[in-house]
Design a protein around this motif. Structure first.
Motif, PDB file in Angstrom:
ATOM      1  N   LEU A 101      43.779   7.606 -18.708  1.00 59.62           N
ATOM      2  CA  LEU A 101      43.984   8.115 -17.353  1.00 59.62           C
ATOM      3  C   LEU A 101      42.463   8.004 -16.630  1.00 59.62           C
ATOM      4  O   LEU A 101      42.462   7.584 -15.576  1.00 59.62           O
ATOM      5  N   LEU A 102      41.485   8.261 -17.446  1.00 57.80           N
ATOM      6  CA  LEU A 102      40.047   8.155 -16.844  1.00 57.80           C
ATOM      7  C   LEU A 102      39.694   6.943 -16.526  1.00 57.80           C
ATOM      8  O   LEU A 102      39.251   6.361 -15.538  1.00 57.80           O
ATOM      9  N   GLY A 103      40.088   5.884 -17.152  1.00 55.96           N
ATOM     10  CA  GLY A 103      39.829   4.517 -17.157  1.00 55.96           C
ATOM     11  C   GLY A 103      40.658   3.992 -15.898  1.00 55.96           C
ATOM     12  O   GLY A 103      40.440   3.130 -15.053  1.00 55.96           O
ATOM     13  N   GLY A 104      41.874   4.665 -15.741  1.00 57.06           N
ATOM     14  CA  GLY A 104      42.801   4.116 -14.671  1.00 57.06           C
ATOM     15  C   GLY A 104      42.144   4.675 -13.507  1.00 57.06           C
ATOM     16  O   GLY A 104      42.280   3.864 -12.393  1.00 57.06           O
ATOM     17  N   VAL A 105      41.643   5.559 -13.328  1.00 54.12           N
ATOM     18  CA  VAL A 105      40.926   6.278 -12.334  1.00 54.12           C
ATOM     19  C   VAL A 105      39.809   5.334 -11.620  1.00 54.12           C
ATOM     20  O   VAL A 105      39.570   5.294 -10.822  1.00 54.12           O
ATOM     21  N   ILE A 106      38.992   4.991 -12.748  1.00 52.34           N
ATOM     22  CA  ILE A 106      37.773   4.146 -12.363  1.00 52.34           C
ATOM     23  C   ILE A 106      38.440   2.737 -11.948  1.00 52.34           C
ATOM     24  O   ILE A 106      37.757   2.502 -11.137  1.00 52.34           O
ATOM     25  N   ASN A 107      39.318   2.390 -12.581  1.00 50.71           N
ATOM     26  CA  ASN A 107      39.884   1.163 -12.112  1.00 50.71           C
ATOM     27  C   ASN A 107      40.250   1.086 -10.623  1.00 50.71           C
ATOM     28  O   ASN A 107      40.332   0.176  -9.748  1.00 50.71           O
ATOM     29  N   ILE A 108      41.058   2.255 -10.521  1.00 46.66           N
ATOM     30  CA  ILE A 108      41.606   2.471  -9.086  1.00 46.66           C
ATOM     31  C   ILE A 108      40.623   2.318  -8.017  1.00 46.66           C
ATOM     32  O   ILE A 108      40.558   1.659  -7.134  1.00 46.66           O
ATOM     33  N   LEU A 109      39.355   3.255  -8.452  1.00 47.97           N
ATOM     34  CA  LEU A 109      38.460   3.277  -7.333  1.00 47.97           C
ATOM     35  C   LEU A 109      37.651   1.682  -7.139  1.00 47.97           C
ATOM     36  O   LEU A 109      37.604   1.462  -6.140  1.00 47.97           O
ATOM     37  N   ALA A 110      37.416   1.325  -8.217  1.00 48.53           N
ATOM     38  CA  ALA A 110      36.894   0.082  -8.078  1.00 48.53           C
ATOM     39  C   ALA A 110      37.609  -1.103  -7.331  1.00 48.53           C
ATOM     40  O   ALA A 110      37.184  -1.710  -6.673  1.00 48.53           O
ATOM     41  N   VAL A 111      38.929  -1.263  -7.787  1.00 48.76           N
ATOM     42  CA  VAL A 111      40.016  -2.213  -6.978  1.00 48.76           C
ATOM     43  C   VAL A 111      39.935  -1.533  -5.640  1.00 48.76           C
ATOM     44  O   VAL A 111      39.975  -2.485  -4.782  1.00 48.76           O
ATOM     45  N   SER A 112      40.084  -0.466  -5.362  1.00 47.98           N
ATOM     46  CA  SER A 112      40.274   0.215  -4.156  1.00 47.98           C
ATOM     47  C   SER A 112      39.056  -0.190  -3.119  1.00 47.98           C
ATOM     48  O   SER A 112      39.124  -0.840  -2.054  1.00 47.98           O
ATOM     49  N   ALA A 113      37.791  -0.104  -3.711  1.00 46.83           N
ATOM     50  CA  ALA A 113      36.622  -0.284  -2.894  1.00 46.83           C
ATOM     51  C   ALA A 113      36.488  -1.987  -2.696  1.00 46.83           C
ATOM     52  O   ALA A 113      36.194  -2.333  -1.754  1.00 46.83           O
ATOM     53  N   ALA A 114      36.737  -2.516  -3.589  1.00 47.52           N
ATOM     54  CA  ALA A 114      36.972  -4.044  -3.334  1.00 47.52           C
ATOM     55  C   ALA A 114      37.678  -4.620  -2.458  1.00 47.52           C
ATOM     56  O   ALA A 114      37.607  -5.532  -1.571  1.00 47.52           O
ATOM     57  N   LEU A 115      38.952  -4.262  -2.644  1.00 49.48           N
ATOM     58  CA  LEU A 115      40.133  -4.566  -1.366  1.00 49.48           C
ATOM     59  C   LEU A 115      39.531  -3.819  -0.186  1.00 49.48           C
ATOM     60  O   LEU A 115      39.800  -4.737   1.042  1.00 49.48           O
ATOM     61  N   ILE A 116      38.962  -2.661   0.043  1.00 47.07           N
ATOM     62  CA  ILE A 116      38.746  -2.193   1.424  1.00 47.07           C
ATOM     63  C   ILE A 116      37.599  -3.131   1.816  1.00 47.07           C
ATOM     64  O   ILE A 116      37.458  -3.399   3.250  1.00 47.07           O
ATOM     65  N   GLN A 117      36.507  -3.406   1.259  1.00 50.50           N
ATOM     66  CA  GLN A 117      35.769  -4.455   1.667  1.00 50.50           C
ATOM     67  C   GLN A 117      36.110  -5.808   1.930  1.00 50.50           C
ATOM     68  O   GLN A 117      35.468  -6.381   3.076  1.00 50.50           O
ATOM     69  N   PHE A 118      36.831  -6.460   1.118  1.00 46.18           N
ATOM     70  CA  PHE A 118      37.276  -7.911   1.353  1.00 46.18           C
ATOM     71  C   PHE A 118      38.465  -8.338   1.706  1.00 46.18           C
ATOM     72  O   PHE A 118      38.922  -9.409   2.272  1.00 46.18           O
ATOM     73  N   ALA A 119      39.649  -7.320   1.724  1.00 49.54           N
ATOM     74  CA  ALA A 119      40.994  -7.681   2.042  1.00 49.54           C
ATOM     75  C   ALA A 119      41.203  -7.161   3.509  1.00 49.54           C
ATOM     76  O   ALA A 119      40.414  -6.174   3.962  1.00 49.54           O
ATOM     77  N   PRO A 120      42.262  -7.717   4.298  1.00 49.79           N
ATOM     78  CA  PRO A 120      42.617  -7.019   5.401  1.00 49.79           C
ATOM     79  C   PRO A 120      42.971  -5.660   5.082  1.00 49.79           C
ATOM     80  O   PRO A 120      43.610  -5.533   4.068  1.00 49.79           O
ATOM     81  N   ALA A 121      43.164  -4.773   6.289  1.00 46.98           N
ATOM     82  CA  ALA A 121      43.462  -3.312   6.101  1.00 46.98           C
ATOM     83  C   ALA A 121      44.846  -3.234   5.519  1.00 46.98           C
ATOM     84  O   ALA A 121      45.247  -2.325   4.768  1.00 46.98           O
ATOM     85  N   LEU A 153      50.583   0.923 -11.398  1.00 49.93           N
ATOM     86  CA  LEU A 153      50.479   0.236 -12.519  1.00 49.93           C
ATOM     87  C   LEU A 153      49.513   1.322 -13.624  1.00 49.93           C
ATOM     88  O   LEU A 153      49.769   1.164 -14.708  1.00 49.93           O
ATOM     89  N   GLU A 154      48.487   1.907 -12.973  1.00 49.69           N
ATOM     90  CA  GLU A 154      47.924   2.471 -13.829  1.00 49.69           C
ATOM     91  C   GLU A 154      48.544   3.792 -14.233  1.00 49.69           C
ATOM     92  O   GLU A 154      48.353   4.349 -15.572  1.00 49.69           O
ATOM     93  N   ALA A 155      49.435   4.443 -13.363  1.00 45.85           N
ATOM     94  CA  ALA A 155      50.133   5.568 -13.847  1.00 45.85           C
ATOM     95  C   ALA A 155      50.974   5.084 -15.109  1.00 45.85           C
ATOM     96  O   ALA A 155      51.131   5.718 -15.975  1.00 45.85           O
ATOM     97  N   LEU A 156      51.728   3.971 -14.626  1.00 48.13           N
ATOM     98  CA  LEU A 156      52.737   3.513 -15.704  1.00 48.13           C
ATOM     99  C   LEU A 156      51.949   3.390 -17.098  1.00 48.13           C
ATOM    100  O   LEU A 156      52.432   3.468 -18.144  1.00 48.13           O
ATOM    101  N   ARG A 157      50.798   2.747 -17.055  1.00 45.68           N
ATOM    102  CA  ARG A 157      50.145   2.494 -18.272  1.00 45.68           C
ATOM    103  C   ARG A 157      49.656   3.893 -18.893  1.00 45.68           C
ATOM    104  O   ARG A 157      49.777   3.927 -20.410  1.00 45.68           O
ATOM    105  N   THR A 158      49.234   4.722 -18.285  1.00 40.20           N
ATOM    106  CA  THR A 158      48.824   6.047 -18.943  1.00 40.20           C
ATOM    107  C   THR A 158      50.275   6.769 -19.319  1.00 40.20           C
ATOM    108  O   THR A 158      50.071   7.375 -20.719  1.00 40.20           O
ATOM    109  N   ALA A 159      51.101   6.508 -18.680  1.00 37.62           N
ATOM    110  CA  ALA A 159      52.547   7.068 -19.347  1.00 37.62           C
ATOM    111  C   ALA A 159      52.948   6.263 -20.438  1.00 37.62           C
ATOM    112  O   ALA A 159      53.219   6.944 -21.445  1.00 37.62           O
TER     113      ALA A 159
END
Length: 98
Positions: A32-52, A65-71
């Motif tokens: 779960l903690l790894g998933g939260v870190i992954n979500i934050l990192a991917v979200s930051a990258a997407l917000i910076q480089f991808a269209p809204a 996907l992270e929630a499913l992995r944790t489950a």
């Protein structure tokens, strides 16, 4: 007042059950903690480089996907407990129907 053997035994049993619970669920918590870190990192990258419109969808997909992995990790680590509970419920349900 010194604790009695019964009190020591009760404390040790409580610590033991807590330790078992923590040990059984530690990998799910780490996932779960790894998933939260992954979500934050991917979200930051997407917000910076991808269209809204793509960034929001991508962040939601990663979160799901992270929630499913944790489950999945939780289910795998608790499979014996879940099987025992299912067998107990099936036995109680079968006895109630008879």
């Amino acid at each position: 007042m010194a604790p009695t053997d019964a009190q020591d035994s009760a404390v040790n049993e409580k610590r033991s059950s807590t330790s078992i619970f923590v040990a059984r669920n530690a990998k799910a918590v780490v996932s779960l903690l790894g998933g939260v870190i992954n979500i934050l990192a991917v979200s930051a990258a997407l917000i910076q480089f991808a269209p809204a419109d793509v960034a929001g969808v991508g962040a939601v997909i990663v979160a799901v996907l992270e929630a499913l992995r944790t489950a999945n990790v939780w289910i795998i680590r608790n499979e014996p407990v879940l099987e025992a509970e299912a067998a107990e419920l099936a036995g109680a349900w079968g006895a109630g129907a008879a």
